[in-house]
Design an enzyme around this catalytic site. Structure first.
Site, PDB file in Angstrom:
ATOM      1  N   ASN A   8      38.878  44.291  44.898  1.00  0.00           N
ATOM      2  CA  ASN A   8      39.611  43.242  44.197  1.00  0.00           C
ATOM      3  C   ASN A   8      38.706  42.012  44.191  1.00  0.00           C
ATOM      4  O   ASN A   8      38.605  41.312  45.190  1.00  0.00           O
ATOM      5  CB  ASN A   8      40.927  42.964  44.945  1.00  0.00           C
ATOM      6  N   LYS A  15      37.194  41.220  47.684  1.00  0.00           N
ATOM      7  CA  LYS A  15      38.099  41.739  48.712  1.00  0.00           C
ATOM      8  C   LYS A  15      38.017  43.259  48.627  1.00  0.00           C
ATOM      9  O   LYS A  15      38.053  43.805  47.526  1.00  0.00           O
ATOM     10  CB  LYS A  15      39.537  41.311  48.388  1.00  0.00           C
ATOM     11  N   ARG A  90      40.453  46.616  40.771  1.00  0.00           N
ATOM     12  CA  ARG A  90      41.608  45.928  40.184  1.00  0.00           C
ATOM     13  C   ARG A  90      41.126  44.999  39.074  1.00  0.00           C
ATOM     14  O   ARG A  90      40.264  44.149  39.300  1.00  0.00           O
ATOM     15  CB  ARG A  90      42.304  45.096  41.255  1.00  0.00           C
ATOM     16  N   HIS A 179      50.779  41.239  37.264  1.00  0.00           N
ATOM     17  CA  HIS A 179      51.432  41.801  38.460  1.00  0.00           C
ATOM     18  C   HIS A 179      51.931  43.221  38.199  1.00  0.00           C
ATOM     19  O   HIS A 179      52.826  43.700  38.890  1.00  0.00           O
ATOM     20  CB  HIS A 179      52.643  40.958  38.921  1.00  0.00           C
ATOM     21  N   HIS A 207      58.738  39.496  41.812  1.00  0.00           N
ATOM     22  CA  HIS A 207      57.528  39.370  42.636  1.00  0.00           C
ATOM     23  C   HIS A 207      57.343  37.881  42.902  1.00  0.00           C
ATOM     24  O   HIS A 207      56.924  37.133  42.017  1.00  0.00           O
ATOM     25  CB  HIS A 207      56.329  39.958  41.885  1.00  0.00           C
ATOM     26  N   LEU A 208      57.699  37.455  44.114  1.00  0.00           N
ATOM     27  CA  LEU A 208      57.648  36.028  44.452  1.00  0.00           C
ATOM     28  C   LEU A 208      56.594  35.797  45.530  1.00  0.00           C
ATOM     29  O   LEU A 208      56.871  35.913  46.725  1.00  0.00           O
ATOM     30  CB  LEU A 208      59.025  35.552  44.950  1.00  0.00           C
ATOM     31  N   ASN A 210      52.472  33.643  45.881  1.00  0.00           N
ATOM     32  CA  ASN A 210      51.870  32.402  45.410  1.00  0.00           C
ATOM     33  C   ASN A 210      51.894  32.395  43.877  1.00  0.00           C
ATOM     34  O   ASN A 210      52.236  31.410  43.252  1.00  0.00           O
ATOM     35  CB  ASN A 210      50.455  32.286  45.967  1.00  0.00           C
ATOM     36  N   GLY A 211      51.540  33.544  43.280  1.00  0.00           N
ATOM     37  CA  GLY A 211      51.873  33.789  41.874  1.00  0.00           C
ATOM     38  C   GLY A 211      53.242  34.449  41.850  1.00  0.00           C
ATOM     39  O   GLY A 211      53.634  35.077  42.834  1.00  0.00           O
ATOM     40  N   ARG A 240      51.246  26.794  39.887  1.00  0.00           N
ATOM     41  CA  ARG A 240      51.357  26.909  38.424  1.00  0.00           C
ATOM     42  C   ARG A 240      52.748  26.487  37.961  1.00  0.00           C
ATOM     43  O   ARG A 240      53.746  26.779  38.629  1.00  0.00           O
ATOM     44  CB  ARG A 240      51.095  28.348  37.983  1.00  0.00           C
ATOM     45  N   VAL A 329      56.970  35.431  49.478  1.00  0.00           N
ATOM     46  CA  VAL A 329      58.237  34.696  49.572  1.00  0.00           C
ATOM     47  C   VAL A 329      59.415  35.665  49.499  1.00  0.00           C
ATOM     48  O   VAL A 329      60.350  35.605  50.312  1.00  0.00           O
ATOM     49  CB  VAL A 329      58.328  33.646  48.440  1.00  0.00           C
ATOM     50  N   GLU A 331      59.680  38.780  50.238  1.00  0.00           N
ATOM     51  CA  GLU A 331      59.853  39.668  51.393  1.00  0.00           C
ATOM     52  C   GLU A 331      60.284  38.916  52.640  1.00  0.00           C
ATOM     53  O   GLU A 331      60.907  39.493  53.530  1.00  0.00           O
ATOM     54  CB  GLU A 331      58.526  40.394  51.690  1.00  0.00           C
ATOM     55  N   ASN A 332      59.913  37.623  52.708  1.00  0.00           N
ATOM     56  CA  ASN A 332      60.058  36.923  53.991  1.00  0.00           C
ATOM     57  C   ASN A 332      61.092  35.817  54.044  1.00  0.00           C
ATOM     58  O   ASN A 332      61.477  35.401  55.128  1.00  0.00           O
ATOM     59  CB  ASN A 332      58.704  36.319  54.389  1.00  0.00           C
ATOM     60  N   GLU A 382      49.731  46.561  46.641  1.00  0.00           N
ATOM     61  CA  GLU A 382      48.918  46.776  45.443  1.00  0.00           C
ATOM     62  C   GLU A 382      47.698  47.646  45.730  1.00  0.00           C
ATOM     63  O   GLU A 382      47.322  48.482  44.908  1.00  0.00           O
ATOM     64  CB  GLU A 382      48.498  45.412  44.869  1.00  0.00           C
TER      65      GLU A 382
END
Ligand code: AMP
Length: 396
Positions: A8, A15, A90, A179, A207-208, A210-211, A240, A329, A331-332, A382
């Site tokens: 990635n 990464k 990716r 995403h 999908h929450l 940072n993006g 954003r 966000v 998930e947590n 991902e």
């Protein structure tokens, strides 16, 4: 063994993870960053659990991969002894060309480079990594896995913008959505969790991270999503803006903003950061809880926007079987899930507060047993999905 090296890459970072495609298990991972800057950095966790971390100049992606190879050697397992079967790259923007994972050759690589026109922050970096990785591993298959591909099933009514079709066609202006890798893996895992065939389910995936993006999924196929031509549209994100009247941009241009200033304003200085001074959701939440009015407003706009998309997708899908929260966000943060789902009983959504607040890293149900729509939290993965898709293509 079906080990995939998942890559990635960005314009200044690589990464990577070695993933067992059949199980999603991680064997090693690392990050090379600040490529091209005076001082770069690599952090690597080897297959034996040991870590390498050092700072040194990394002039380009070729040098970045060379550092990765060196780190594998130092942590006990040279990369050519790991049994890697393929690389999975990716790719953020596949345009209208790529509707599924694609074996990389020169033609595909060049097209990814050309699509940089639509994704100037992403595709050029992907291309540099592809060139470097193909030179380093010339005998392994390289597979491009696209973030846009999953959304290529959207109907024209969802992906077209109502502008002059000639202008749209010349410049590739349409909704692509992003995403997709996450929406795909999460919707499949949600179906597995519910024990129901994916083909039978209407899902709204949020999908929450940072993006952030929302996706309406009918029978495993994306039928609408909140991101558009670029990953700037839709929900309020870390930095954003998400949706904004395009007239506001014209207004700011006329008021003297340059294109670059507008780009920075919308992509890097808006969203939660713009309202509350930080893009880390935990900090925004803490500030709001402490009574900070700006942070409260940030959360109110954030939640309001998500609820609008839920409303739209309930209509698009003619109801839904499940609403799924994922990413950092989603998930947590139990509070945001509760706020997003508040007062939706008329639509068949009832959250169970105890289930919602019980911490877990697993897929789980957070609605009551009598909630008509099952509300789930499903961790995204991902890298595992890229490995799975790359392996599926290579294994034929
Ligand atoms: P992602 O892009 O999926 O890595 O998500 C990043 C976002 O998730 C950041 O805004 C983090 O503040 C947020 N996040 C991560 N962990 C938590 C947590 N435990 N509670 C609330 N937000 C979190």
């Amino acid at each position: 063994m079906t080990r995939i090296l998942v890559v990635n890459s960005g314009s200044s970072s690589i990464k990577y993870q070695v993933v067992e495609a059949a199980t999603g298990e991680r064997l090693a991972s690392g990050l090379v960053e600040r490529i091209g800057e005076p001082l770069g950095r690599i952090v690597h966790r080897g297959a034996d659990g040991s870590e390498v971390s050092r700072e040194l100049p990394v002039p380009d992606h070729t040098a970045g991969f060379a550092e990765m190879v060196r780190a594998f050697e130092e942590t006990g397992t040279p990369v050519d002894e790991l049994g890697i079967s393929a690389l999975g790259h990716r790719i953020v923007q596949g345009g209208g060309d790529f509707i599924e994972p694609t074996l990389l050759d020169d033609v595909v690589a060049d097209r990814i480079h050309e699509l940089g026109e639509l994704a100037p922050l992403h595709n050029p970096g992907h291309y540099q990594a592809i060139v470097a990785a193909r030179a380093l591993f010339p005998d392994l298959p390289h597979v491009a896995v696209f973030d846009t591909a999953f959304h290529q099933t959207m109907p024209e009514s969802a992906y077209r913008y109502a502008i002059d079709p000639a202008v749209a066609s010349v410049h590739g202006i349409r909704r692509y959505g992003f995403h997709g890798i996450s929406h795909q893996v999460v919707s499949r895992r949600a179906a597995e969790f519910l024990g129901r065939p994916l083909e039978s389910l209407k899902q709204i995936v949020l999908h929450l991270g940072n993006g952030a993006s929302a996706c309406a999924i009918d029978g495993g196929r994306s039928v609408d999503t909140s991101m558009g031509l670029t990953p700037l549209a839709g929900l309020v994100m870390g930095t954003r803006s998400g949706d904004i009247d395009p007239g506001a941009l014209l207004h700011l241009l006329r008021a003297g903003y340059s294109v670059d200033e507008l780009d920075k304003l919308l992509n890097q200085r808006s969203g939660l950061l713009g309202f509350a001074g930080t893009n880390d959701f935990r900090d925004v939440r803490a500030a709001a809880d402490a009574g900070d009015a700006d942070a409260r407003l940030a959360l109110a706009v954030y939640v309001h926007r998500i609820r609008h998309y839920i409303g739209a997708y309930l209509v698009d899908l003619d109801g839904a079987d499940t609403i799924v929260f994922t990413a950092g966000v989603g998930e947590n943060n139990a509070a945001v899930r509760a706020e997003v789902c508040a007062d939706l009983e008329w639509f068949g959504v009832r959250i169970d507060p105890d289930r919602n607040e019980a911490p877990s890293r697993e897929a789980r149900l957070i609605s009551t047993d009598d909630s008509r729509i099952a509300v789930l939290v499903v961790p995204t993965d991902e890298e595992a999905e890229i490995a799975r898709q790359a392996w599926e293509l290579v294994a034929g």
